[in-house]
Enzyme design. Structure first.
Site, short mmCIF file in Angstrom:
data_model
loop_
_atom_site.label_atom_id
_atom_site.label_comp_id
_atom_site.label_asym_id
_atom_site.label_seq_id
_atom_site.Cartn_x
_atom_site.Cartn_y
_atom_site.Cartn_z
N HIS A 99 0.83 -1.20 0.00
CA HIS A 99 0.00 0.00 0.00
C HIS A 99 0.86 1.24 0.00
CE1 HIS A 99 -0.36 0.78 4.65
NE2 HIS A 99 0.87 0.64 4.28
N CYS A 137 5.50 5.68 4.74
CA CYS A 137 4.29 5.07 4.16
C CYS A 137 3.75 5.87 2.99
CB CYS A 137 3.22 4.90 5.24
SG CYS A 137 3.53 3.48 6.30
N HIS A 159 4.91 -0.09 -0.49
CA HIS A 159 5.69 -0.97 0.39
C HIS A 159 4.72 -2.01 0.94
CE1 HIS A 159 3.88 1.99 3.03
NE2 HIS A 159 3.84 1.03 3.93
N HIS A 163 3.25 -5.09 3.74
CA HIS A 163 3.08 -5.52 5.13
C HIS A 163 2.61 -6.97 5.14
CE1 HIS A 163 3.45 -1.59 7.10
NE2 HIS A 163 2.75 -1.08 6.10
N ASP A 220 -4.66 -10.80 -0.78
CA ASP A 220 -3.32 -11.37 -0.67
C ASP A 220 -2.50 -11.12 -1.94
OD1 ASP A 220 -1.31 -12.80 0.73
OD2 ASP A 220 -1.75 -14.58 -0.48
N HIS A 221 -1.27 -10.63 -1.73
CA HIS A 221 -0.35 -10.30 -2.82
C HIS A 221 -0.92 -9.25 -3.78
CE1 HIS A 221 1.79 -13.70 -1.19
NE2 HIS A 221 2.84 -13.31 -1.87
N GLU A 254 -0.95 -4.72 11.52
CA GLU A 254 -0.17 -4.28 10.36
C GLU A 254 1.31 -4.58 10.58
OE1 GLU A 254 -1.10 -0.73 7.58
OE2 GLU A 254 0.31 0.02 9.09
NI NI Z 1 2.51 0.91 5.54
#
Ligand code: NI
Length: 136
Positions: free
Chosen positions: A15, A34, A40, A42, A80-81, A125
């Protein structure tokens, strides 16, 4: 007797946090790393909690096989992914903070779970940062 059953799940997703009405400098100030335009990732850990009466015939609050499949179909397969900003419809116009992700997850699951049961979402997160949402 009201009992809470919990199911853990997991997804990896990328995100970027930013407000497109702000300057880059303001975004960097508020969201720090962020706000990186290159995104990037998580490792999100999800706990879905369902509270209700124990059914006298089954002894279950909710069949965990059904809950497991629901989480897989509605959340893991969708998130996911993925790049949340670019690939998940809800985040086209919503900043994908842990707070907003938890609300989106709650809304998706709420539609599929018996309204007699209470629903609560816990979303990690990072191992130390997590949010909870129960619909109010
Ligand atoms: Ni983040």
């Amino acid at each position: 007797m009201r009992v809470t059953v919990n199911r853990k799940a997991h997804f990896n997703a990328a995100h970027r946090l930013y407000n497109n009405e702000w300057t880059d400098a303001r975004n960097a100030e508020i969201f720090g790393k962020c706000a990186n335009p290159n995104f990037h990732g998580h490792n999100y850990e999800l706990i879905v909690s369902v509270t209700g009466e124990i059914h006298p015939e089954t002894g279950f609050v909710m069949d965990m096989k059904i809950l497991k499949n629901l989480i897989r179909n509605e959340i893991e397969d969708q998130f996911d992914h993925k790049n949340l900003n670019e690939e998940v419809l809800e985040f086209k116009t919503l900043n994908p903070t842990a707070e907003n992700i938890s609300v989106v997850i709650w809304n998706k699951l709420r539609l599929k779970i018996d309204s007699k049961l209470d629903l609560s979402i816990t979303l990690y997160e990072t191992p130390r940062n997590f949010v909870t949402y129960c619909g109010v």
